[in-house]
Design an enzyme around this catalytic site. Structure first.
Site, PDB file in Angstrom:
ATOM      1  N   ARG A  78      -5.387   9.659   8.239  1.00 23.65           N
ATOM      2  CA  ARG A  78      -6.093   8.687   7.394  1.00 23.65           C
ATOM      3  C   ARG A  78      -5.998   9.124   5.934  1.00 23.65           C
ATOM      4  NH1 ARG A  78      -8.951   4.744  10.368  1.00 23.65           N
ATOM      5  NH2 ARG A  78      -8.533   3.615   8.452  1.00 23.65           N
ATOM      6  N   SER A  79      -6.306   8.198   5.044  1.00 25.33           N
ATOM      7  CA  SER A  79      -6.220   8.518   3.621  1.00 25.33           C
ATOM      8  C   SER A  79      -7.270   9.543   3.214  1.00 25.33           C
ATOM      9  CB  SER A  79      -6.357   7.250   2.780  1.00 25.33           C
ATOM     10  OG  SER A  79      -7.566   6.587   3.075  1.00 25.33           O
TER      11      SER A  79
ATOM     12  N   GLU B 155       4.652  -2.080   8.559  1.00 24.19           N
ATOM     13  CA  GLU B 155       3.312  -1.950   9.140  1.00 24.19           C
ATOM     14  C   GLU B 155       2.376  -2.989   8.535  1.00 24.19           C
ATOM     15  OE1 GLU B 155      -0.326   1.315   8.847  1.00 24.19           O
ATOM     16  OE2 GLU B 155       1.751   1.998   8.686  1.00 24.19           O
TER      17      GLU B 155
ATOM     18  N   GLU C 179      -2.910   9.940  -0.503  1.00 25.81           N
ATOM     19  CA  GLU C 179      -2.156  10.656   0.518  1.00 25.81           C
ATOM     20  C   GLU C 179      -1.044  11.514  -0.076  1.00 25.81           C
ATOM     21  OE1 GLU C 179      -0.915   7.938   3.542  1.00 25.81           O
ATOM     22  OE2 GLU C 179      -2.970   7.401   4.062  1.00 25.81           O
TER      23      GLU C 179
ATOM     24  N   GLN D 164       0.802  -1.225   0.000  1.00 25.08           N
ATOM     25  CA  GLN D 164       0.000   0.000   0.000  1.00 25.08           C
ATOM     26  C   GLN D 164       0.834   1.275   0.000  1.00 25.08           C
ATOM     27  OE1 GLN D 164      -4.043   0.428   1.813  1.00 25.08           O
ATOM     28  NE2 GLN D 164      -2.869   1.415   3.421  1.00 25.08           N
TER      29      GLN D 164
ATOM     30  N   LYS E  93       2.763   9.749  11.195  1.00 18.62           N
ATOM     31  CA  LYS E  93       2.589   9.311   9.808  1.00 18.62           C
ATOM     32  C   LYS E  93       1.391  10.072   9.235  1.00 18.62           C
ATOM     33  CE  LYS E  93       1.529   5.167   7.074  1.00 18.62           C
ATOM     34  NZ  LYS E  93       0.749   3.921   7.144  1.00 18.62           N
TER      35      LYS E  93
ATOM     36  N   ASP F 283      -1.362  -1.893  12.834  1.00 17.62           N
ATOM     37  CA  ASP F 283      -2.427  -0.927  12.574  1.00 17.62           C
ATOM     38  C   ASP F 283      -3.766  -1.667  12.637  1.00 17.62           C
ATOM     39  OD1 ASP F 283      -4.160   1.029  11.687  1.00 17.62           O
ATOM     40  OD2 ASP F 283      -3.439   1.032   9.626  1.00 17.62           O
TER      41      ASP F 283
ATOM     42  N   LYS G 126      -4.775   5.760  15.639  1.00 15.26           N
ATOM     43  CA  LYS G 126      -5.669   6.580  14.826  1.00 15.26           C
ATOM     44  C   LYS G 126      -6.914   6.875  15.658  1.00 15.26           C
ATOM     45  CE  LYS G 126      -4.232   4.436  10.432  1.00 15.26           C
ATOM     46  NZ  LYS G 126      -4.633   3.472   9.382  1.00 15.26           N
TER      47      LYS G 126
END
Length: 435
Positions: free
Chosen positions: A367-368, A287, A208, A165, A389, A313, A338
């Site tokens: 988040r995206s 991750e 992102e 990803q 991040k 995650d 998150k």
């Protein structure tokens, strides 16, 4: 001095960075302070996250959030009006109790989080404090986190151009946050030139802001990123690579299916591949290496990769119960936090502190589908997370967080986390670089 009380709560339907509806909320107080927040949302959401509420139907392809907005205006707003704005944890608990579902699925975690964030921000404003100062619970200078910065994207963030990803740069040798961002910008520009030369198109970016990695394979992207680091002039003890595998998107049972390569690998075979990559490239963090329910695979991976930051995650979903299991089984050594996975600021905060006590590295993450808000940067500083991040160095919903961290650092009296923030044991140089 009279404690400021909440006098007004208002929510509305806003848009995130993907153009999808999300919940926004504003909280006003009796001393004139206000807190405003717009809730983010992920693309690759784990099955154990708190539950957003979406309307379904034809509006916005079913992604509308009018019901969640109505819950804030008709239920949560009247319930918390008149309460002290400083009682943010108690307010979060009231919202959770009113919803009744541990995953906040009755009225939606997006409704709950909008209230939690707006109350937290209003509380800081009511005391004339910066948000990070309100959240800080220890002495010492403000800790500016080490950034993980998206350079290339595949998976759910880029139309599955490649299986992995996200491919990120980690400037762990930098001496300040300002230097870290400058270094990463140099790497990104070198990688963009290399991508164009390889037949890609650097103008095409993912959710992102990372370059869309439309290359032949995951290995090709890793090679190009390592070359970009070299061309930017960095040794591998200065600039590392982080991978977000998002393996739950690739998992079929405990196997990993790589559609881009036409391969199906067992968990152990997949870990073999990851270990091979760590020998070839300067990888410091991985991750979601395995599926979110493959606890045994994670345990074995942690045993086999003790010198890598193994970051959970989807595995942990910012959930205390799942984190406790991971600690007990030694499934990882780091956690991504998150707030919208948890559904409230205080829930996420408790999970982060629990992870710290266990010796885990902690990484606060966007988040995206994010927003122009910058509160995430303050959360990372106030909680002393050590790492953050956010995405790439372009698109305003990403740069708003970087710019906020640059602002806090510029005010002085801060400390930069640097490589010490990475999970323990990560210090050796990996991958081919300068001899």
């Amino acid at each position: 001095m009279t404690e400021p009380l909440i006098t007004h709560v208002h929510a509305w339907e806003a848009l995130d960075s993907r153009g999808r509806p999300t919940v926004a909320c504003r909280v006003a107080t009796s001393n004139g302070a206000q807190g405003r927040a717009v809730v983010p949302s992920g693309a690759s959401r784990g099955e154990h996250e708190a539950l957003e509420r979406r309307d379904g139907g034809h509006r916005y392809g079913g992604w509308g959030v009018r019901a969640a907005v109505d819950a804030v205006n008709a239920i949560y707003g009247p319930m918390i009006t008149g309460l002290p704005v400083s009682d943010r944890e108690a307010i979060d608990a009231l919202v959770e109790e009113r919803d009744g579902d541990p995953r906040l699925g009755t009225y939606g975690s997006n409704a709950a989080l909008s209230v939690s964030l707006a109350v937290t921000i209003a509380g800081a404003e009511s005391r004339n404090e910066q948000l990070w100062q309100t959240l800080a619970n220890g002495g010492g200078p403000a800790l500016i986190p080490l950034p993980m910065v998206n350079i290339f994207s595949g998976g759910a963030h880029a139309g599955r151009a490649v299986d992995v990803q996200d491919f990120l740069a980690v400037p762990h040798g930098a001496e300040s946050f300002a230097q870290a961002i400058e270094w990463v910008d140099r790497v990104r520009h070198q990688c963009a030139e290399l991508l164009d030369t390889a037949g890609g198109w650097s103008a095409l970016v993912a959710d992102e802001g990372g370059l869309s990695a439309r290359l032949a394979s995951n290995d090709a992207v890793l090679t190009l990123l390592a070359q970009g680091i070299d061309r930017a002039g960095f040794a591998h003890d200065e600039m590392g690579i982080a991978l977000d595998i998002a393996a739950s998107q690739l998992a079929d049972g405990d196997d990993i299916v790589l559609d881009g390569e036409g391969k199906r690998l067992s968990a152990d075979e997949w870990v073999d591949r990851l270990i091979e990559w760590t020998g070839l490239y300067p990888i410091v963090s991985i991750e979601d290496a395995l599926g979110e329910n493959d606890w045994e695979g994670w345990r074995r991976a942690a045993e086999r990769m003790p010198d890598i930051q193994l970051l959970g995650d989807d595995l942990f979903a910012t959930d205390a119960v799942r984190l406790d299991r991971g600690i007990a089984e030694r499934s990882a050594n780091a956690i991504l936090v998150k707030v919208n996975q948890a559904g409230s600021v205080s829930r996420a905060e408790r999970v982060l502190e629990r992870a710290k006590v266990a010796g885990f590295a902690t990484i606060v993450s966007a988040r995206s589908g994010d927003t122009e808000d910058y509160w995430l940067a303050d959360l990372a500083v106030g909680w002393r997370s050590g790492q953050i991040k956010v995405g790439s160095t372009m698109r305003s919903e990403r740069t708003s967080k970087w710019n906020r961290l640059l602002e806090i650092e510029s005010e002085g009296g801060t400390e930069f986390a640097g490589r010490q923030a990475l999970a323990s044991g990560i210090s050796s140089v990996r991958g081919s670089n300068r001899d």
